[in-house]
Design a protein around this motif. Structure first.
Motif, PDB file in Angstrom:
ATOM      1  N   VAL A  53      -6.243   1.488 -16.320  1.00 33.99           N
ATOM      2  CA  VAL A  53      -5.644   0.610 -15.303  1.00 33.99           C
ATOM      3  C   VAL A  53      -5.109  -0.694 -15.873  1.00 33.99           C
ATOM      4  CG1 VAL A  53      -7.000   1.555 -13.405  1.00 33.99           C
ATOM      5  CG2 VAL A  53      -7.857  -0.461 -14.642  1.00 33.99           C
ATOM      6  N   HIS A  54      -5.369  -0.952 -17.162  1.00 30.21           N
ATOM      7  CA  HIS A  54      -4.841  -2.201 -17.713  1.00 30.21           C
ATOM      8  C   HIS A  54      -4.182  -1.933 -19.057  1.00 30.21           C
ATOM      9  CE1 HIS A  54      -4.522  -6.595 -17.688  1.00 30.21           C
ATOM     10  NE2 HIS A  54      -4.453  -6.428 -18.990  1.00 30.21           N
ATOM     11  N   THR A  55      -2.864  -1.780 -19.047  1.00 30.37           N
ATOM     12  CA  THR A  55      -2.157  -1.527 -20.299  1.00 30.37           C
ATOM     13  C   THR A  55      -0.929  -2.402 -20.427  1.00 30.37           C
ATOM     14  OG1 THR A  55      -0.432   0.111 -19.747  1.00 30.37           O
ATOM     15  CG2 THR A  55      -2.706   0.921 -19.887  1.00 30.37           C
ATOM     16  N   ASN A  82       1.048  -5.290 -16.758  1.00 32.19           N
ATOM     17  CA  ASN A  82      -0.094  -6.180 -16.545  1.00 32.19           C
ATOM     18  C   ASN A  82       0.081  -7.562 -17.159  1.00 32.19           C
ATOM     19  OD1 ASN A  82      -2.522  -4.904 -15.101  1.00 32.19           O
ATOM     20  ND2 ASN A  82      -1.751  -3.238 -16.379  1.00 32.19           N
ATOM     21  N   CYS A  83      -0.794  -8.463 -16.754  1.00 33.14           N
ATOM     22  CA  CYS A  83      -0.840  -9.844 -17.278  1.00 33.14           C
ATOM     23  C   CYS A  83       0.479 -10.582 -17.044  1.00 33.14           C
ATOM     24  CB  CYS A  83      -1.192  -9.869 -18.766  1.00 33.14           C
ATOM     25  SG  CYS A  83      -2.809  -9.171 -19.134  1.00 33.14           S
ATOM     26  N   GLY A  84       1.217 -10.158 -16.021  1.00 35.45           N
ATOM     27  CA  GLY A  84       2.459 -10.855 -15.697  1.00 35.45           C
ATOM     28  C   GLY A  84       3.654 -10.431 -16.534  1.00 35.45           C
ATOM     29  N   ILE A 173      -2.604 -17.662 -18.119  1.00 37.39           N
ATOM     30  CA  ILE A 173      -2.830 -18.484 -19.317  1.00 37.39           C
ATOM     31  C   ILE A 173      -1.570 -18.510 -20.173  1.00 37.39           C
ATOM     32  CG2 ILE A 173      -5.302 -17.952 -19.380  1.00 37.39           C
ATOM     33  CD1 ILE A 173      -4.536 -16.369 -22.067  1.00 37.39           C
ATOM     34  N   TYR A 174      -0.599 -17.681 -19.821  1.00 37.89           N
ATOM     35  CA  TYR A 174       0.598 -17.533 -20.652  1.00 37.89           C
ATOM     36  C   TYR A 174       1.762 -18.361 -20.118  1.00 37.89           C
ATOM     37  CZ  TYR A 174      -1.944 -13.469 -22.440  1.00 37.89           C
ATOM     38  OH  TYR A 174      -2.883 -12.648 -22.994  1.00 37.89           O
ATOM     39  N   ARG A 175       2.672 -18.699 -21.038  1.00 38.36           N
ATOM     40  CA  ARG A 175       3.936 -19.279 -20.625  1.00 38.36           C
ATOM     41  C   ARG A 175       4.805 -18.167 -20.039  1.00 38.36           C
ATOM     42  NH1 ARG A 175       5.829 -21.231 -26.314  1.00 38.36           N
ATOM     43  NH2 ARG A 175       4.645 -19.375 -26.842  1.00 38.36           N
ATOM     44  N   THR A 201      -4.495  -9.758 -11.432  1.00 35.49           N
ATOM     45  CA  THR A 201      -4.385 -11.032 -12.141  1.00 35.49           C
ATOM     46  C   THR A 201      -5.208 -11.152 -13.417  1.00 35.49           C
ATOM     47  OG1 THR A 201      -4.599 -13.452 -11.896  1.00 35.49           O
ATOM     48  CG2 THR A 201      -6.142 -12.090 -10.624  1.00 35.49           C
ATOM     49  N   HIS A 202      -4.524 -11.610 -14.465  1.00 36.96           N
ATOM     50  CA  HIS A 202      -5.188 -12.201 -15.628  1.00 36.96           C
ATOM     51  C   HIS A 202      -5.342 -13.665 -15.227  1.00 36.96           C
ATOM     52  CE1 HIS A 202      -5.075 -13.169 -20.248  1.00 36.96           C
ATOM     53  NE2 HIS A 202      -5.832 -14.032 -19.577  1.00 36.96           N
ATOM     54  N   MET A 203      -6.553 -14.049 -14.931  1.00 35.68           N
ATOM     55  CA  MET A 203      -6.806 -15.325 -14.260  1.00 35.68           C
ATOM     56  C   MET A 203      -6.517 -16.526 -15.155  1.00 35.68           C
ATOM     57  SD  MET A 203     -10.199 -14.424 -12.035  1.00 35.68           S
ATOM     58  CE  MET A 203     -11.201 -14.036 -13.455  1.00 35.68           C
ATOM     59  N   SER A 231      -8.249  -8.573 -13.754  1.00 37.83           N
ATOM     60  CA  SER A 231      -8.046  -7.877 -15.027  1.00 37.83           C
ATOM     61  C   SER A 231      -9.034  -8.359 -16.093  1.00 37.83           C
ATOM     62  CB  SER A 231      -6.619  -8.136 -15.536  1.00 37.83           C
ATOM     63  OG  SER A 231      -5.674  -7.722 -14.584  1.00 37.83           O
ATOM     64  N   HIS A 232      -9.388  -7.460 -16.986  1.00 37.93           N
ATOM     65  CA  HIS A 232     -10.266  -7.722 -18.134  1.00 37.93           C
ATOM     66  C   HIS A 232     -11.289  -8.841 -17.856  1.00 37.93           C
ATOM     67  CE1 HIS A 232      -7.123 -10.675 -18.820  1.00 37.93           C
ATOM     68  NE2 HIS A 232      -6.269  -9.774 -19.264  1.00 37.93           N
ATOM     69  N   HIS A 233     -12.170  -8.539 -16.897  1.00 43.56           N
ATOM     70  CA  HIS A 233     -13.184  -9.511 -16.474  1.00 43.56           C
ATOM     71  C   HIS A 233     -14.117  -9.851 -17.632  1.00 43.56           C
ATOM     72  CE1 HIS A 233     -16.791 -10.675 -13.900  1.00 43.56           C
ATOM     73  NE2 HIS A 233     -15.841 -11.525 -13.575  1.00 43.56           N
ATOM     74  N   SER A 357      -8.005  -0.614 -20.953  1.00 36.86           N
ATOM     75  CA  SER A 357      -8.099  -0.846 -22.404  1.00 36.86           C
ATOM     76  C   SER A 357      -7.526  -2.195 -22.815  1.00 36.86           C
ATOM     77  CB  SER A 357      -7.368   0.260 -23.167  1.00 36.86           C
ATOM     78  OG  SER A 357      -5.956   0.113 -23.015  1.00 36.86           O
ATOM     79  N   ASP A 358      -6.474  -2.651 -22.118  1.00 41.95           N
ATOM     80  CA  ASP A 358      -5.739  -3.855 -22.544  1.00 41.95           C
ATOM     81  C   ASP A 358      -5.189  -3.685 -23.961  1.00 41.95           C
ATOM     82  OD1 ASP A 358      -4.599  -6.338 -22.202  1.00 41.95           O
ATOM     83  OD2 ASP A 358      -6.448  -7.481 -22.462  1.00 41.95           O
ATOM     84  N   GLY A 359      -5.084  -2.463 -24.422  1.00 42.43           N
ATOM     85  CA  GLY A 359      -4.583  -2.225 -25.775  1.00 42.43           C
ATOM     86  C   GLY A 359      -3.151  -2.702 -25.941  1.00 42.43           C
TER      87      GLY A 359
HETATM   88 ZN   LIG Z   1      -4.306 -10.238 -19.891  1.00 40.39          ZN
END
Ligand SMILES: [Zn+2]
Length: 475
Positions: A53-55, A82-84, A173-175, A201-203, A231-233, A357-359
């Motif tokens: 669910v997180h790639t 993911n992560c925006g 956390i990203y630009r 959300t990647h918070m 995401s990726h708690h 995985s967030d791989g």
């Molecule tokens: Zn992330």
């Protein structure tokens, strides 16, 4: 498939039986014996294909269409965007950068591009906040969008949802996402909510201010009227270890529809330029981080940042300056050891915790081993090793729970009429073999992987087939 131990994806106890497939679907009807027959020997588990669910596989579907690093783990579907950061609308940043020269205005354009070459596993898209903010506002502008720019961003979300996206993602956390205030996030999540979509959300903070960040995520969900997926708690930084439990308590007490994912490692990974500059880097950060990919200096890959600086005879600040300032240096990916094993176990115990995985699929470097090892590692470490959850429960988190949240209709369960996405594995042997020094190693114990009724992995070998589909969200 004969003589399997069936984990049906619901968490129900294993049952012995056969699984029949016809026309890409699982069927209760009798199937002729002249078709391919797989014999699970009464010892192998047959489960719905795992859903990552997180790639960050938006570009990988084109660059690495065999998706070997996911297929070999038993993953038959991935959630992308993911992560925006999503692969559409281009031109974006991050993932889209690696699809040289490609541009497409929306999800339909991206769909046409990825379907042209085909790919091995299914994918469900999210539309990314960072990507649409680059398009509407630009990359450098540290300001709120104008009303017109916000309307443009909302249009992108509506259009993506109409074209089959599962929801809207952020990476705060990203630009440039980190310059967005709460109101902007609510306005955009609201556009997804109108179509029944999810806010993933990647918070804004995963360390000292984790609980504030959770409160912000919950507020977005409540005000926008949509489910929240965190995401990726994690809790990063030793002073924050243990806060994973506090965060889960806060989430459970909110009474909202919230799900989460995590990956089973104590290290994270991402673009180095987003974490440090020559001015902000500290010795402590350098001690805890290693290079994953470093295009200008491949010899640094797999090595600790502080050790490289010492070997080069320069300060850590000088090294960061040298790397990020070199041609291609902004694409450097680092790995940081920041988490505690106890927090991972706390995550595993939570009933609404999925696996993501967030791989980062950058195979030219030495990526975080989560890219190749995440799903088998859950069975090796937390089903067999620490015995935190049962095999059936682990499968449920990887299948029906994920399919229901991200709208993968007809997937995530072994049931009559379901799409035939299946993994067959040895419950006593399945394990990850990828390490931080040797991360591109496929796991052991996965026998067969079937996507949309077609065999894509057969006893350690990818068959070369590409039966994957870019899925459409079903609310
Ligand atoms: Zn992330």
């Amino acid at each position: 498939m004969r003589n399997a131990l069936i984990a049906d994806g619901t968490g129900a106890p294993l049952t012995a039986g056969d699984v029949a497939i016809a026309n890409g679907h699982i069927t209760d009807a009798a199937v002729g014996r002249d078709t391919v027959n797989l014999d699970a020997d009464g010892e192998l588990v047959c489960a719905p294909g795992f859903i990552d669910v997180h790639t960050h596989d938006d570009a990988a579907l084109i660059r690495y269409p065999g998706m070997e690093f996911k297929i070999a783990q038993g993953c038959t579907s991935v959630v992308i965007g993911n992560c925006g950061f999503s692969g559409f609308p281009a031109p974006g940043i991050q993932d889209t950068e690696s699809i040289a020269g490609a541009t497409w205005p929306d999800l339909d354009g991206y769909r046409a591009a990825v379907e042209q070459g085909g790919f091995a596993c299914n994918a469900m898209p999210l539309i990314g906040h960072n990507t649409i903010r680059v398009v509407a506002v630009g990359f450098e502008d540290q300001r709120a969008p104008t009303a017109a720019e916000l309307a443009t961003m909302r249009d992108h979300v509506h259009r993506a949802m109409e074209q089959g996206a599962a929801g809207f993602s952020t990476g705060l956390i990203y630009r440039p996402g980190k310059w967005a205030a709460l109101g902007e996030l609510i306005a955009l999540a609201e556009a997804a909510a109108e179509h029944g979509g999810v806010y993933a959300t990647h918070m804004r903070d995963e360390g000292a201010r984790l609980l504030d960040a959770v409160t912000e995520a919950l507020t977005v969900g409540r005000e926008a009227g949509c489910p929240v997926h965190i995401s990726h708690h994690k809790a990063s930084g030793e002073p924050n270890w243990g806060k994973v439990a506090d965060s889960l308590d806060l989430i459970d007490a909110a009474g909202q529809d919230v799900t989460l994912d995590f990956y089973p490692y104590v290290a994270s990974s991402g673009p180095m330029a987003e974490y440090v500059t020559p001015e902000t880097v500290t010795q402590d950060w350098a001690d805890r981080n290693q290079f994953a990919s470093c295009p200008p200096f491949p010899r640094y890959q797999g090595r600790n940042v502080a050790e490289v600086a010492a070997a080069e005879g320069i300060t850590v600040s000088g090294l960061v300056s040298k790397v990020l300032g070199a041609p291609g240096g902004q694409a450097t990916i680092s790995i940081g050891f920041t988490m505690s094993e106890a927090d991972l176990i706390t995550n595993v115990r939570h009933a609404r915790m999925m696996i993501g995985s967030d791989g980062i699929p950058e195979l030219d470097g030495l990526p975080h081993p989560r890219l190749f090892g995440t799903f088998p590692r859950i069975f090796a470490e937390y089903v067999r090793g620490e015995a935190v959850i049962s095999l059936e429960e682990a499968v449920r988190r990887m299948t029906s729970l994920a399919a229901d949240r991200f709208g993968l209709a007809g997937r995530g369960r072994v049931a009559d009429g379901a799409h035939a996405d299946l993994v067959v594995f040895d419950p006593a042997a399945i394990r990850d073999t990828a390490t931080f020094q040797d991360p591109k190693r496929e796991p052991e114990g996965v026998r067969w992987v079937i996507v949309n009724g077609r065999l894509v992995y057969d006893r350690g070998q990818h068959t070369g087939d590409r039966p994957g589909a870019l899925l459409r969200y079903a609310r």
